[in-house]
Write a protein that holds these residues in place. Structure first.
Motif, PDB file in Angstrom:
ATOM      1  N   SER A  52       0.818  -1.218   0.000  1.00 51.42           N
ATOM      2  CA  SER A  52       0.000   0.000   0.000  1.00 51.42           C
ATOM      3  C   SER A  52       0.851   1.267   0.000  1.00 51.42           C
ATOM      4  CB  SER A  52      -0.940   0.004   1.206  1.00 51.42           C
ATOM      5  OG  SER A  52      -0.183   0.011   2.400  1.00 51.42           O
ATOM      6  N   GLY A  53       2.114   1.175   0.399  1.00 51.48           N
ATOM      7  CA  GLY A  53       2.989   2.343   0.436  1.00 51.48           C
ATOM      8  C   GLY A  53       3.762   2.587  -0.841  1.00 51.48           C
ATOM      9  N   LEU A  54       3.597   1.743  -1.857  1.00 50.44           N
ATOM     10  CA  LEU A  54       4.324   1.923  -3.111  1.00 50.44           C
ATOM     11  C   LEU A  54       3.837   3.161  -3.852  1.00 50.44           C
ATOM     12  CD1 LEU A  54       4.555  -1.683  -4.569  1.00 50.44           C
ATOM     13  CD2 LEU A  54       6.386  -0.332  -3.586  1.00 50.44           C
ATOM     14  N   THR A  55       4.762   3.830  -4.519  1.00 47.98           N
ATOM     15  CA  THR A  55       4.424   4.986  -5.349  1.00 47.98           C
ATOM     16  C   THR A  55       4.374   4.522  -6.796  1.00 47.98           C
ATOM     17  OG1 THR A  55       5.597   6.408  -3.817  1.00 47.98           O
ATOM     18  CG2 THR A  55       5.095   7.318  -5.976  1.00 47.98           C
ATOM     19  N   PHE A  56       3.176   4.488  -7.359  1.00 47.88           N
ATOM     20  CA  PHE A  56       3.005   4.013  -8.714  1.00 47.88           C
ATOM     21  C   PHE A  56       3.197   5.154  -9.701  1.00 47.88           C
ATOM     22  CE2 PHE A  56       1.066   0.510  -6.522  1.00 47.88           C
ATOM     23  CZ  PHE A  56       1.332  -0.572  -7.335  1.00 47.88           C
ATOM     24  N   SER A  57       3.646   4.800 -10.903  1.00 48.34           N
ATOM     25  CA  SER A  57       3.832   5.783 -11.969  1.00 48.34           C
ATOM     26  C   SER A  57       2.473   6.247 -12.465  1.00 48.34           C
ATOM     27  CB  SER A  57       4.601   5.138 -13.120  1.00 48.34           C
ATOM     28  OG  SER A  57       3.813   4.127 -13.710  1.00 48.34           O
ATOM     29  N   PRO A  58       2.439   7.359 -13.203  1.00 51.18           N
ATOM     30  CA  PRO A  58       1.167   7.777 -13.793  1.00 51.18           C
ATOM     31  C   PRO A  58       0.639   6.696 -14.728  1.00 51.18           C
ATOM     32  CG  PRO A  58       2.835   9.478 -14.054  1.00 51.18           C
ATOM     33  CD  PRO A  58       3.521   8.280 -13.500  1.00 51.18           C
ATOM     34  N   ALA A  59      -0.669   6.595 -14.817  1.00 52.96           N
ATOM     35  CA  ALA A  59      -1.287   5.557 -15.644  1.00 52.96           C
ATOM     36  C   ALA A  59      -0.975   5.800 -17.108  1.00 52.96           C
ATOM     37  CB  ALA A  59      -2.792   5.528 -15.420  1.00 52.96           C
ATOM     38  N   GLN A  60      -0.573   4.734 -17.779  1.00 49.79           N
ATOM     39  CA  GLN A  60      -0.275   4.797 -19.203  1.00 49.79           C
ATOM     40  C   GLN A  60      -1.488   4.304 -19.971  1.00 49.79           C
ATOM     41  OE1 GLN A  60       2.666   5.805 -20.781  1.00 49.79           O
ATOM     42  NE2 GLN A  60       3.042   6.620 -18.753  1.00 49.79           N
ATOM     43  N   PRO A  61      -2.003   5.117 -20.886  1.00 46.67           N
ATOM     44  CA  PRO A  61      -3.168   4.651 -21.643  1.00 46.67           C
ATOM     45  C   PRO A  61      -2.773   3.515 -22.562  1.00 46.67           C
ATOM     46  CG  PRO A  61      -2.334   6.674 -22.575  1.00 46.67           C
ATOM     47  CD  PRO A  61      -1.549   6.424 -21.325  1.00 46.67           C
ATOM     48  N   GLY A  62      -3.714   2.680 -22.815  1.00 43.51           N
ATOM     49  CA  GLY A  62      -3.454   1.568 -23.730  1.00 43.51           C
ATOM     50  C   GLY A  62      -4.594   0.587 -23.651  1.00 43.51           C
ATOM     51  N   GLY A  63      -4.865  -0.010 -24.746  1.00 42.36           N
ATOM     52  CA  GLY A  63      -5.934  -0.981 -24.791  1.00 42.36           C
ATOM     53  C   GLY A  63      -5.506  -2.289 -24.151  1.00 42.36           C
TER      54      GLY A  63
END
Length: 136
Positions: A52-63
């Motif tokens: 829960s403490g991980l910092t995720f990257s911005p969401a990458q669009p893609g199908g």
């Protein structure tokens, strides 16, 4: 939402890449360096404790991932093209996008600090010139 954790050896450390895919097919990823090779119970304990403490990257669009082609020669050609693209997985691309965004933000902050320092030095110089002109 689908979550996957891949642990692999990236010399000289063991690294875990957590991938999170939402219902729209957008992928974001986070990276964690384990150090020495973790056992499965250690990875499981870390996952429960620290995920829960991980910092995720911005969401990458893609199908969503398309199903593989039926023709084996076509699959071989597509695999050869994929190798030429450079950075391979979507998770790696998401991590790279996060690093580039942080780099751009850091560059903007550094530039603002440099300009503020130059302005401060300019004002100090002008103040010293005024003092000298007044004969103090």
């Amino acid at each position: 939402m689908r979550i996957a954790l891949t642990v692999f050896f990236e010399s000289p450390f063991w690294v875990g890449v957590a991938e999170r895919t939402d219902d729209l097919g957008q992928l974001s990823a986070a990276r964690h360096v384990f150090g020495p090779e973790p056992s499965e119970p250690e990875v499981h304990a870390w996952l429960l404790r620290s995920f829960s403490g991980l910092t995720f990257s911005p969401a990458q669009p893609g199908g969503l991932v398309k199903p593989p082609a039926a023709n084996p020669k076509r699959r071989q050609r597509e695999a050869a093209r994929a190798i030429d693209r450079g950075i391979g997985t979507r998770a790696q691309q998401a991590l790279q996008a996060g690093r580039e965004a942080a780099k751009e933000e850091r560059r903007i902050q550094t530039r603002a600090q440099r300009e503020a320092e130059a302005r401060r030095q300019y004002l100090l110089k002008r103040e010293r010139q005024k003092q000298r002109h007044r004969g103090h």
